[in-house]
Design an enzyme around this catalytic site. Sequence first.
Site, PDB file in Angstrom:
ATOM      1  N   SER A  36      14.421   8.559   0.099  1.00  0.00           N
ATOM      2  CA  SER A  36      14.235   7.175   0.540  1.00  0.00           C
ATOM      3  C   SER A  36      15.396   6.252   0.189  1.00  0.00           C
ATOM      4  O   SER A  36      15.505   5.164   0.759  1.00  0.00           O
ATOM      5  CB  SER A  36      12.948   6.601  -0.059  1.00  0.00           C
ATOM      6  OG  SER A  36      12.988   6.667  -1.481  1.00  0.00           O
ATOM      7  N   ASP A 320      10.157  -2.846  -4.548  1.00  0.00           N
ATOM      8  CA  ASP A 320       8.798  -2.379  -4.801  1.00  0.00           C
ATOM      9  C   ASP A 320       8.786  -1.559  -6.080  1.00  0.00           C
ATOM     10  O   ASP A 320       9.670  -1.698  -6.926  1.00  0.00           O
ATOM     11  CB  ASP A 320       8.235  -1.610  -3.595  1.00  0.00           C
ATOM     12  CG  ASP A 320       9.025  -0.339  -3.272  1.00  0.00           C
ATOM     13  OD1 ASP A 320       9.874   0.073  -4.087  1.00  0.00           O
ATOM     14  OD2 ASP A 320       8.797   0.255  -2.197  1.00  0.00           O
ATOM     15  N   HIS A 323      12.018   1.173  -5.500  1.00  0.00           N
ATOM     16  CA  HIS A 323      13.238   0.984  -4.718  1.00  0.00           C
ATOM     17  C   HIS A 323      13.907  -0.355  -5.006  1.00  0.00           C
ATOM     18  O   HIS A 323      13.237  -1.391  -4.979  1.00  0.00           O
ATOM     19  CB  HIS A 323      12.920   1.087  -3.225  1.00  0.00           C
ATOM     20  CG  HIS A 323      12.241   2.353  -2.850  1.00  0.00           C
ATOM     21  ND1 HIS A 323      10.886   2.444  -2.664  1.00  0.00           N
ATOM     22  CD2 HIS A 323      12.735   3.606  -2.650  1.00  0.00           C
ATOM     23  CE1 HIS A 323      10.561   3.696  -2.357  1.00  0.00           C
ATOM     24  NE2 HIS A 323      11.663   4.424  -2.340  1.00  0.00           N
TER      25      HIS A 323
END
Length: 348
Positions: A36, A320, A323
């Site tokens: 990610s 979040d 991240h």
Amino acid sequence: MDHLFTEALLMVVLVLFANKVPIAAAYPALFAFGDSILDTGNNNNLQTLTKCNYPPYGKDFNRGTPTGRFSDGKVPSDLIAGALKIKDTLPAYNDPNLKVQELPTGVCFASGGSGLDNQTSSMMRVISLSDQLQMFKDYIGKLTSSVGQQGASDIISNSLFLLSAGNNDIAIAYSFSSRRKIPFPDYANLLVGSASSFLKDIYELGARHVWVLSTLPLGCLPGGRATSRGLCNEMANEHAIQFNRMLQQQINSITTSTPNYKVDFVDVYTPLLSIIQNPIGSGFINAVSGCCGGTFLAFGELCNLLTNQCLDPSTYVFWDFAHPSEKAYQIIVSDIIQKHNSFVTSSN
């Protein structure tokens, strides 16, 4: 007249060199693989919870467009592409609206939740690194149809490849699956072996320039702190350090033993940890919780349902629970470019 024109042209060239203005991009294209940190939307149409093509993701991207990037705005694959003057954003290969014109300048194959361990990708129901490799082979076929075999070969051999992996293996698979039964040094060795195999595979497919990103300081992410009473989880950080050290050693070995192959180990752990330890020095107010959800393990639609969302993500190190925000990524990427790309460094 010709003499005056020649003198004027010479002056322009001298001014360009005197000011070290780059004349062309350092690489023709950029390719991103892994997790990610680099994913720009490849999970959007998968049957998985590990996706974020919903508000408030993309809050600061193209007037608030949720694209599947795990941040409020751009992610490192975009920022590196921009810094290297390749393109402003790196499109996801799985984007059904991907245009053939995008192929020669690169695409992203990374999948949020993926890892070096196939069990990690299976747990998260995302695209494994081996499947990303198959996607790249499919891409080569499309690129060849578009620009010809020699053109495709030239693009791939002169382009930059990015790999970010290991974060989910350590933070998720090793912590919440049967992998926990394996002594961590053995598990880290398994992960490094997988990274080594991947690097050799893309070499066989023509890659010659690769940046391999380290893991983040996993114990100091908001999610890591949630399991350690708000403090950095030192065990998770120690695992990350141990893996990163082994990965760097393996990369050095590959570079030494493989002809015409430049693979750089890119330390992301240290610059992010420095920001976390001194957030005010980098212009942040909060380095403990995420802008969306605090330390709650939330992303995607769940973030949209939470009421504890910050108004200004640029004041938060983290977007979040796992991240960084775009602003934090900008600082990290600036550090990466300064240390690893001589073209950009010498051109500014």
